[in-house]
Design a protein around this motif. Structure first.
Motif, short mmCIF file in Angstrom:
data_model
loop_
_atom_site.label_atom_id
_atom_site.label_comp_id
_atom_site.label_asym_id
_atom_site.label_seq_id
_atom_site.Cartn_x
_atom_site.Cartn_y
_atom_site.Cartn_z
N VAL A 118 -3.76 0.55 5.14
CA VAL A 118 -3.74 -0.36 3.99
C VAL A 118 -3.59 0.41 2.68
O VAL A 118 -2.85 -0.01 1.79
CB VAL A 118 -5.01 -1.24 3.99
CG1 VAL A 118 -5.13 -2.04 2.71
CG2 VAL A 118 -4.99 -2.18 5.20
N ARG A 154 3.76 -1.77 1.89
CA ARG A 154 3.30 -3.16 1.98
C ARG A 154 4.46 -4.10 1.69
O ARG A 154 5.28 -3.86 0.82
CB ARG A 154 2.19 -3.37 0.96
CG ARG A 154 1.62 -4.76 0.97
CD ARG A 154 0.56 -4.93 -0.07
NE ARG A 154 1.17 -4.87 -1.40
CZ ARG A 154 0.67 -4.18 -2.42
NH1 ARG A 154 -0.42 -3.48 -2.29
NH2 ARG A 154 1.27 -4.19 -3.58
N ALA A 166 8.89 -4.04 5.13
CA ALA A 166 8.03 -2.86 5.13
C ALA A 166 8.75 -1.65 5.73
O ALA A 166 8.61 -0.53 5.22
CB ALA A 166 6.73 -3.14 5.89
N HIS A 186 1.34 -4.22 6.36
CA HIS A 186 1.16 -2.84 5.92
C HIS A 186 1.67 -1.95 7.04
O HIS A 186 1.27 -2.10 8.20
CB HIS A 186 -0.32 -2.52 5.67
CG HIS A 186 -0.96 -3.38 4.63
ND1 HIS A 186 -1.00 -3.02 3.31
CD2 HIS A 186 -1.58 -4.58 4.72
CE1 HIS A 186 -1.64 -3.96 2.63
NE2 HIS A 186 -1.99 -4.92 3.46
#
Length: 131
Positions: A18, A23, A109, A32
């Protein structure tokens, strides 16, 4: 269930993904993604907070996401860690809508992770501290 070697286990693993991963957000999910550089199979974890709903709702979302993520793990390169965070709008979503959001968020991502890895002078800070 995801296989044991396909799951993130500790709070430190979740935090690393995270904090330092790439992200991408959609209407119902935030994805993430962190390339670890290790030749391990891709791993995933879920974050569904109390803001999403009560325990019945949270578990329903996780049950819907698990098979969708299992399919997507097969498409990821080795050494990728993935955390899927459900947003409150996920509570009213169908499995098809969650799948669509997962695919688009994961694709974004992956693009961001590839772009940052190839950008000169940019690096991801180590998981244990700040740079």
């Amino acid at each position: 269930m995801l296989p044991v070697d396909a799951r993130l286990h500790s709070a430190a693993e979740f935090a690393a993904v995270v904090r330092t991963g790439r992200r991408a957000g959609t209407r119902r999910l935030v994805v993430h993604l962190l390339p670890t550089g290790q030749p391990k199979p891709p791993r995933a974890g879920f974050v569904v907070s109390a803001k999403v709903g009560n325990s019945v709702v949270r578990h329903r979302i996780t049950r819907r996401l698990r098979p969708l993520v299992r399919e997507q793990l097969l498409t990821l390169a080795p050494g990728m860690d993935l955390v899927i965070r459900a947003l409150p709008t996920a509570a009213d979503a169908s499995s098809a809508e969650l799948g669509e959001d997962l695919r688009s968020g994961l694709a974004a991502a992956v693009r961001k992770a590839g772009r940052s890895a190839s950008a000169p002078g940019r690096s991801v800070p180590p998981a244990g501290g700040r740079s």
